[in-house]
Design a protein around this motif. Sequence first.
Motif, PDB file in Angstrom:
ATOM      1  N   THR A 157      49.845 -33.216   3.095  1.00 49.07           N
ATOM      2  CA  THR A 157      50.920 -32.569   4.243  1.00 49.07           C
ATOM      3  C   THR A 157      49.855 -32.167   5.327  1.00 49.07           C
ATOM      4  OG1 THR A 157      52.599 -32.324   2.786  1.00 49.07           O
ATOM      5  CG2 THR A 157      52.641 -31.418   5.126  1.00 49.07           C
ATOM      6  N   ALA A 158      50.189 -32.501   6.577  1.00 49.25           N
ATOM      7  CA  ALA A 158      49.265 -32.082   7.696  1.00 49.25           C
ATOM      8  C   ALA A 158      50.022 -31.919   8.841  1.00 49.25           C
ATOM      9  CB  ALA A 158      47.825 -32.858   7.791  1.00 49.25           C
ATOM     10  N   PRO A 159      49.823 -30.882   9.365  1.00 53.03           N
ATOM     11  CA  PRO A 159      50.621 -30.697  10.555  1.00 53.03           C
ATOM     12  C   PRO A 159      49.892 -31.424  11.727  1.00 53.03           C
ATOM     13  CG  PRO A 159      49.327 -28.647  10.356  1.00 53.03           C
ATOM     14  CD  PRO A 159      49.167 -29.727   9.127  1.00 53.03           C
ATOM     15  N   ILE A 160      50.558 -32.157  12.749  1.00 53.39           N
ATOM     16  CA  ILE A 160      50.055 -33.055  13.871  1.00 53.39           C
ATOM     17  C   ILE A 160      50.086 -32.152  15.188  1.00 53.39           C
ATOM     18  CG2 ILE A 160      49.893 -35.027  15.184  1.00 53.39           C
ATOM     19  CD1 ILE A 160      50.799 -36.496  12.462  1.00 53.39           C
ATOM     20  N   ASN A 163      56.424 -29.484  15.444  1.00 53.50           N
ATOM     21  CA  ASN A 163      57.533 -30.493  14.978  1.00 53.50           C
ATOM     22  C   ASN A 163      57.143 -31.728  14.532  1.00 53.50           C
ATOM     23  OD1 ASN A 163      59.523 -28.237  15.276  1.00 53.50           O
ATOM     24  ND2 ASN A 163      59.787 -29.071  17.506  1.00 53.50           N
ATOM     25  N   VAL A 164      55.887 -32.056  14.284  1.00 52.87           N
ATOM     26  CA  VAL A 164      55.474 -33.143  13.942  1.00 52.87           C
ATOM     27  C   VAL A 164      54.495 -32.977  12.824  1.00 52.87           C
ATOM     28  CG1 VAL A 164      54.216 -35.423  14.799  1.00 52.87           C
ATOM     29  CG2 VAL A 164      55.356 -34.109  16.302  1.00 52.87           C
ATOM     30  N   THR A 165      54.566 -34.005  11.689  1.00 47.00           N
ATOM     31  CA  THR A 165      53.880 -33.616  10.388  1.00 47.00           C
ATOM     32  C   THR A 165      53.580 -35.044   9.756  1.00 47.00           C
ATOM     33  OG1 THR A 165      55.068 -31.592   9.928  1.00 47.00           O
ATOM     34  CG2 THR A 165      53.954 -32.569   8.233  1.00 47.00           C
ATOM     35  N   PHE A 166      52.395 -35.087   9.479  1.00 49.98           N
ATOM     36  CA  PHE A 166      52.195 -36.099   8.497  1.00 49.98           C
ATOM     37  C   PHE A 166      52.116 -36.253   7.160  1.00 49.98           C
ATOM     38  CE2 PHE A 166      48.710 -38.197   5.696  1.00 49.98           C
ATOM     39  CZ  PHE A 166      49.086 -39.412   5.654  1.00 49.98           C
ATOM     40  N   ALA A 194      52.540 -42.835   3.357  1.00 48.75           N
ATOM     41  CA  ALA A 194      52.182 -42.327   4.498  1.00 48.75           C
ATOM     42  C   ALA A 194      53.046 -42.570   5.710  1.00 48.75           C
ATOM     43  CB  ALA A 194      50.685 -43.267   4.787  1.00 48.75           C
ATOM     44  N   TYR A 195      53.519 -41.435   6.177  1.00 51.01           N
ATOM     45  CA  TYR A 195      54.245 -41.494   7.338  1.00 51.01           C
ATOM     46  C   TYR A 195      54.274 -40.052   8.136  1.00 51.01           C
ATOM     47  CZ  TYR A 195      57.591 -38.767   4.361  1.00 51.01           C
ATOM     48  OH  TYR A 195      58.180 -37.897   3.586  1.00 51.01           O
ATOM     49  N   ILE A 196      54.834 -40.454   9.313  1.00 49.11           N
ATOM     50  CA  ILE A 196      55.086 -39.394  10.416  1.00 49.11           C
ATOM     51  C   ILE A 196      56.551 -38.982  10.333  1.00 49.11           C
ATOM     52  CG2 ILE A 196      54.628 -38.573  12.695  1.00 49.11           C
ATOM     53  CD1 ILE A 196      52.108 -39.123  11.319  1.00 49.11           C
ATOM     54  N   THR A 197      56.669 -37.618  10.254  1.00 52.20           N
ATOM     55  CA  THR A 197      57.910 -36.911  10.477  1.00 52.20           C
ATOM     56  C   THR A 197      58.327 -35.850  11.571  1.00 52.20           C
ATOM     57  OG1 THR A 197      59.676 -35.855   9.147  1.00 52.20           O
ATOM     58  CG2 THR A 197      57.608 -35.215   8.686  1.00 52.20           C
ATOM     59  N   GLY A 198      59.103 -35.958  12.189  1.00 48.26           N
ATOM     60  CA  GLY A 198      59.235 -35.064  13.323  1.00 48.26           C
ATOM     61  C   GLY A 198      60.646 -34.963  13.828  1.00 48.26           C
ATOM     62  N   GLU A 199      60.736 -34.243  14.857  1.00 51.82           N
ATOM     63  CA  GLU A 199      62.228 -34.205  15.637  1.00 51.82           C
ATOM     64  C   GLU A 199      62.122 -34.114  16.992  1.00 51.82           C
ATOM     65  OE1 GLU A 199      65.674 -30.651  15.717  1.00 51.82           O
ATOM     66  OE2 GLU A 199      64.458 -30.522  13.884  1.00 51.82           O
ATOM     67  N   VAL A 200      63.173 -34.851  17.707  1.00 49.72           N
ATOM     68  CA  VAL A 200      63.087 -34.888  19.049  1.00 49.72           C
ATOM     69  C   VAL A 200      64.515 -34.738  19.435  1.00 49.72           C
ATOM     70  CG1 VAL A 200      62.602 -36.340  21.049  1.00 49.72           C
ATOM     71  CG2 VAL A 200      60.964 -36.194  19.250  1.00 49.72           C
ATOM     72  N   TYR A 205      63.008 -38.075  12.574  1.00 49.83           N
ATOM     73  CA  TYR A 205      62.443 -39.298  12.631  1.00 49.83           C
ATOM     74  C   TYR A 205      61.509 -39.428  11.254  1.00 49.83           C
ATOM     75  CZ  TYR A 205      58.583 -37.802  15.364  1.00 49.83           C
ATOM     76  OH  TYR A 205      57.679 -37.190  16.050  1.00 49.83           O
ATOM     77  N   ASN A 206      61.711 -40.505  10.608  1.00 51.62           N
ATOM     78  CA  ASN A 206      60.286 -40.811   9.807  1.00 51.62           C
ATOM     79  C   ASN A 206      59.900 -42.141  10.122  1.00 51.62           C
ATOM     80  OD1 ASN A 206      60.957 -38.448   8.189  1.00 51.62           O
ATOM     81  ND2 ASN A 206      62.046 -39.415   6.838  1.00 51.62           N
ATOM     82  N   PHE A 207      58.617 -42.169  10.148  1.00 53.06           N
ATOM     83  CA  PHE A 207      57.924 -43.588  10.715  1.00 53.06           C
ATOM     84  C   PHE A 207      56.850 -43.831   9.893  1.00 53.06           C
ATOM     85  CE2 PHE A 207      55.122 -46.040  13.531  1.00 53.06           C
ATOM     86  CZ  PHE A 207      55.939 -47.015  13.551  1.00 53.06           C
ATOM     87  N   GLY A 208      56.899 -45.017   9.164  1.00 50.57           N
ATOM     88  CA  GLY A 208      55.793 -45.118   8.285  1.00 50.57           C
ATOM     89  C   GLY A 208      56.105 -45.486   6.905  1.00 50.57           C
ATOM     90  N   ARG A 209      55.274 -45.412   5.946  1.00 55.77           N
ATOM     91  CA  ARG A 209      55.592 -45.915   4.672  1.00 55.77           C
ATOM     92  C   ARG A 209      56.349 -44.448   3.989  1.00 55.77           C
ATOM     93  NH1 ARG A 209      51.598 -49.465   0.938  1.00 55.77           N
ATOM     94  NH2 ARG A 209      52.564 -50.831   2.656  1.00 55.77           N
ATOM     95  N   GLN A 210      57.551 -44.553   3.520  1.00 55.62           N
ATOM     96  CA  GLN A 210      58.332 -43.446   3.081  1.00 55.62           C
ATOM     97  C   GLN A 210      59.215 -43.610   2.067  1.00 55.62           C
ATOM     98  OE1 GLN A 210      61.385 -43.132   6.397  1.00 55.62           O
ATOM     99  NE2 GLN A 210      60.139 -44.490   7.220  1.00 55.62           N
TER     100      GLN A 210
END
Length: 423
Positions: A157-160, A163-166, A194-200, A205-210
């Motif tokens: 888990t890594a903050p980007i 509200n956006v996290t890998f 391997a995905y990006i999760t965040g909120e807008v 949203y979850n984008f990637g391999r999840q």
Amino acid sequence: MKKQTAMALAAVFAMSVAGTALAAPANPFVDVPAKHWSYDSINQLVKAGVISGYGDGTYKGDRTLTRYEMATIVAKAMANSDKADAAAKKQIEALKAEFGSELTNLGVRVDNLEKNASKVKFTGEIRERYEYSDDAVAKAGDTDKSVAKTRVRLYMTAPIDKNVTFKGRLAAESETGATDSTGTADNNVKLDQAYITGEVGGVTYNFGRQPILLGQKIIINNSGNNDGLVLSAGKDVRVTAGAYKLSSTNYKIGNVDFKLNQNLHLTASYLADDKDDNSNKYKDSAVGLNYTGWKNFAVTGEYAQNSADYVKNNNDGDKAKAWAARLKYKGATSAKGSYGMWVSYRKAENNFDPNKTNWNDFTDSVSWVNGMAEMNDVKGLDFGVEYALFKNGILRVQYSDLTDEKTGDVDKKNMFAELVYTF
């Protein structure tokens, strides 16, 4: 203490209390007269929790501070920095840089000293698992009724940004004694998440391999290798929609979770592949519930049907139906001595899960010997128990008294025992 030093400190640590009137406070230190030019500033620092003086009740403003004494004051200012205005916070950052080594020796976290350190947080689990299935599965060509497996999962888990996290996961699982074509151990290592999760704007949203799960999980609960985009919004009525690809097949999904109260959730779910007519294998819909209003008990149930063309063509024109229900008492946690037990019933007609790859996981069993499907041509009871043998170490055992769904003549009894350690 020199006037110049005191004035600098007062400017640096002008917290929000500085703008408020001090209601005739008692003299904080016996050696600071009330009429002294620094009296008000010292009171502000005391009230802000930045300074506390010496054990004998004195301030000793006429002696020179050591660097460690100054670092202690800076550490207290850091701890109270949420009360500081923008100018004071800027000064505190400068002091953190100046007294970095002393703060480190005091055991104080200094952000600027860690700016080059990795922001990735790692957690993981190790699972040792034994599985056994009855003769029905072995008749498919493999005479082994049992298998032992070792699985390792490493989570990242890594903050980007705000509200956006890998999030990612490395996974490896191997059977005892298994080798690849070269004769070496087959560990089957994969980056299955391997995905990006965040909120807008209130939309998650979850984008990637999840991981993908829907409703109460008899349609799909696949934790890895799903590449796509999933969006969710709402609180008491949470709506989820998305599309993903698993292996060579594209899927679209939908889910609505109705929170009727704190103990009762109702779900409605949808899953379909994008194959052409007569070849699509998944067109699933389901309704389910989860109830936790009884002390220490949880009730879960779901009904689903698959109306895909392939299914009807191979089921005499009929849809394939499935349902499952489970009653669980308590549940093992990371705390030593915690435990849980459950009983469940499931029934799934033939071709409900025609690919037998969607890893339906309603019953907590993840994989079986030779890939026997969990929700395809099966019916019967599951009995399980789990116990935390030590902190973060859970032993889980499940026995499933199962047969084929249509006639009940084919024996599909199964059991597993596993020890899962998380770190």
